[in-house]
Design a protein around this motif. Structure first.
Motif, PDB file in Angstrom:
ATOM      1  N   MET A 131      -0.653  -8.650  13.069  1.00  0.00           N
ATOM      2  CA  MET A 131       0.493  -7.425  12.297  1.00  0.00           C
ATOM      3  C   MET A 131      -0.899  -6.479  11.233  1.00  0.00           C
ATOM      4  N   GLN A 132      -0.944  -6.884  10.354  1.00  0.00           N
ATOM      5  CA  GLN A 132      -1.877  -6.141   9.884  1.00  0.00           C
ATOM      6  C   GLN A 132      -3.519  -5.089  10.409  1.00  0.00           C
ATOM      7  N   PHE A 133      -3.937  -6.064  11.359  1.00  0.00           N
ATOM      8  CA  PHE A 133      -4.482  -4.777  12.263  1.00  0.00           C
ATOM      9  C   PHE A 133      -3.964  -4.362  13.169  1.00  0.00           C
ATOM     10  N   GLY A 134      -2.617  -4.447  13.813  1.00  0.00           N
ATOM     11  CA  GLY A 134      -2.453  -3.577  14.789  1.00  0.00           C
ATOM     12  C   GLY A 134      -1.656  -2.488  13.276  1.00  0.00           C
ATOM     13  N   LYS A 135      -0.928  -2.516  11.941  1.00  0.00           N
ATOM     14  CA  LYS A 135      -0.742  -1.847  11.269  1.00  0.00           C
ATOM     15  C   LYS A 135      -2.373  -1.057  10.960  1.00  0.00           C
ATOM     16  N   ALA A 136      -3.500  -1.228  10.509  1.00  0.00           N
ATOM     17  CA  ALA A 136      -4.392  -0.598  10.792  1.00  0.00           C
ATOM     18  C   ALA A 136      -4.786   0.682  11.722  1.00  0.00           C
ATOM     19  N   ALA A 137      -4.251   0.121  12.664  1.00  0.00           N
ATOM     20  CA  ALA A 137      -4.833   0.523  14.434  1.00  0.00           C
ATOM     21  C   ALA A 137      -3.781   2.079  14.727  1.00  0.00           C
ATOM     22  N   MET A 138      -2.546   1.860  14.023  1.00  0.00           N
ATOM     23  CA  MET A 138      -1.464   2.818  14.195  1.00  0.00           C
ATOM     24  C   MET A 138      -1.900   3.500  13.185  1.00  0.00           C
ATOM     25  N   ALA A 139      -2.414   3.847  12.056  1.00  0.00           N
ATOM     26  CA  ALA A 139      -2.439   4.041  10.969  1.00  0.00           C
ATOM     27  C   ALA A 139      -3.622   5.220  11.132  1.00  0.00           C
ATOM     28  N   PHE A 140      -4.784   4.322  11.883  1.00  0.00           N
ATOM     29  CA  PHE A 140      -6.194   5.452  12.321  1.00  0.00           C
ATOM     30  C   PHE A 140      -5.653   5.887  13.247  1.00  0.00           C
ATOM     31  N   ILE A 141      -4.260   5.949  14.237  1.00  0.00           N
ATOM     32  CA  ILE A 141      -4.381   6.751  15.483  1.00  0.00           C
ATOM     33  C   ILE A 141      -3.259   7.817  14.949  1.00  0.00           C
ATOM     34  N   ASN A 142      -2.280   7.415  13.850  1.00  0.00           N
ATOM     35  CA  ASN A 142      -1.850   8.566  13.469  1.00  0.00           C
ATOM     36  C   ASN A 142      -2.585   9.256  12.502  1.00  0.00           C
ATOM     37  N   GLY A 143      -3.916   8.974  11.822  1.00  0.00           N
ATOM     38  CA  GLY A 143      -4.774   9.378  11.390  1.00  0.00           C
ATOM     39  C   GLY A 143      -5.247  11.082  12.220  1.00  0.00           C
ATOM     40  N   ALA A 144      -5.949   9.855  12.937  1.00  0.00           N
ATOM     41  CA  ALA A 144      -6.920  11.252  14.194  1.00  0.00           C
ATOM     42  C   ALA A 144      -5.502  11.976  14.844  1.00  0.00           C
ATOM     43  N   LEU A 199      -4.248  16.972   7.031  1.00  0.00           N
ATOM     44  CA  LEU A 199      -5.376  16.925   6.073  1.00  0.00           C
ATOM     45  C   LEU A 199      -4.966  16.071   5.572  1.00  0.00           C
ATOM     46  N   ILE A 200      -4.189  16.131   4.267  1.00  0.00           N
ATOM     47  CA  ILE A 200      -3.555  15.454   3.261  1.00  0.00           C
ATOM     48  C   ILE A 200      -3.640  13.916   4.414  1.00  0.00           C
ATOM     49  N   GLY A 201      -2.470  14.235   5.319  1.00  0.00           N
ATOM     50  CA  GLY A 201      -2.101  13.091   6.290  1.00  0.00           C
ATOM     51  C   GLY A 201      -3.271  11.870   7.278  1.00  0.00           C
ATOM     52  N   CYS A 202      -3.977  12.942   7.246  1.00  0.00           N
ATOM     53  CA  CYS A 202      -5.122  12.401   8.116  1.00  0.00           C
ATOM     54  C   CYS A 202      -5.902  10.855   7.215  1.00  0.00           C
ATOM     55  N   THR A 203      -6.192  12.147   6.192  1.00  0.00           N
ATOM     56  CA  THR A 203      -7.120  11.316   5.074  1.00  0.00           C
ATOM     57  C   THR A 203      -6.301  10.074   4.597  1.00  0.00           C
ATOM     58  N   LEU A 204      -4.409   9.792   3.795  1.00  0.00           N
ATOM     59  CA  LEU A 204      -4.143   8.981   3.619  1.00  0.00           C
ATOM     60  C   LEU A 204      -4.302   7.765   5.133  1.00  0.00           C
ATOM     61  N   PHE A 205      -3.751   7.992   6.202  1.00  0.00           N
ATOM     62  CA  PHE A 205      -3.610   6.970   6.659  1.00  0.00           C
ATOM     63  C   PHE A 205      -4.676   6.678   7.423  1.00  0.00           C
ATOM     64  N   VAL A 206      -6.055   6.806   7.450  1.00  0.00           N
ATOM     65  CA  VAL A 206      -7.626   6.175   7.316  1.00  0.00           C
ATOM     66  C   VAL A 206      -7.635   5.437   6.014  1.00  0.00           C
ATOM     67  N   ALA A 207      -7.426   6.564   4.759  1.00  0.00           N
ATOM     68  CA  ALA A 207      -7.351   5.433   3.742  1.00  0.00           C
ATOM     69  C   ALA A 207      -7.094   3.728   3.849  1.00  0.00           C
ATOM     70  N   SER A 208      -5.685   4.098   4.675  1.00  0.00           N
ATOM     71  CA  SER A 208      -4.232   3.376   4.306  1.00  0.00           C
ATOM     72  C   SER A 208      -5.009   2.101   5.357  1.00  0.00           C
ATOM     73  N   GLY A 209      -5.066   2.387   6.423  1.00  0.00           N
ATOM     74  CA  GLY A 209      -6.049   2.052   7.706  1.00  0.00           C
ATOM     75  C   GLY A 209      -7.151   1.118   7.252  1.00  0.00           C
ATOM     76  N   ALA A 210      -8.061   1.760   6.460  1.00  0.00           N
ATOM     77  CA  ALA A 210      -8.858   0.727   5.816  1.00  0.00           C
ATOM     78  C   ALA A 210      -9.065  -0.003   5.169  1.00  0.00           C
ATOM     79  N   TRP A 211      -8.085   0.409   4.489  1.00  0.00           N
ATOM     80  CA  TRP A 211      -8.142  -0.540   3.300  1.00  0.00           C
ATOM     81  C   TRP A 211      -7.804  -2.080   3.538  1.00  0.00           C
TER      82      TRP A 211
END
Length: 144
Positions: free
Chosen positions: A101-114, A73-85
């Motif tokens: 690259m920044q948008f790719g990083k954000a997309a990967m962070a969202f996927i990892n959060g999911a 749950l902490i990983g989900c929260t932090l990865f989604v927050a990192s992607g959104a920011w």
């Protein structure tokens, strides 16, 4: 040793976290120190956490279910927050490879959060002996 569904998810989380960190390493810019701390801390910190959890699964060491769900749950929260920011910081920048690259990083962070969220749900649902929510909180002495 048969690979279970949860151990596959743990290794997937580790792989996605390493990909996020690799993209972050290539595209790092310290324009906003708070965003840099959040993304770097999330990506590198969870590499360490996921290596420890993956080693526990490989060695068949018992990992407390509450700890596993907590990290998920902490990983989900932090990865989604990192992607959104990250998206918020680069949405108005000029188009180019760096922005992609920044948008790719954000997309990967969202996927990892999911994936972290799915991991938490599967871990919770596959363990029928988990206590109710009230008992879960009192086990940490929060309500007692």
């Amino acid at each position: 040793m048969a690979i279970s569904r949860l151990s596959f998810i743990k290794f997937l989380e580790l792989a996605l976290t390493c990909i996020c960190f690799g993209i972050h390493y290539i595209s790092f810019e310290c324009g906003d120190i708070h965003r840099a701390i959040l993304t770097t801390g999330t990506f590198f910190g969870f590499i360490i956490v996921m290596i420890g959890l993956a080693a526990g699964y490989v060695l068949q060491a018992p990992i407390d279910i509450r700890i596993d769900i907590f990290f998920s749950l902490i990983g989900c929260t932090l990865f989604v927050a990192s992607g959104a920011w990250t998206i918020e910081a680069y949405q108005h920048s000029s188009k180019g490879e760096y922005r992609d690259m920044q948008f790719g990083k954000a997309a990967m962070a969202f996927i990892n959060g999911a994936v972290f969220l799915v991991d938490a749900i599967l871990t919770f649902s596959m363990n029928g002996d988990l206590p109710t929510f009230e008992n879960f909180l009192t086990s940490f002495n929060w309500l007692s």
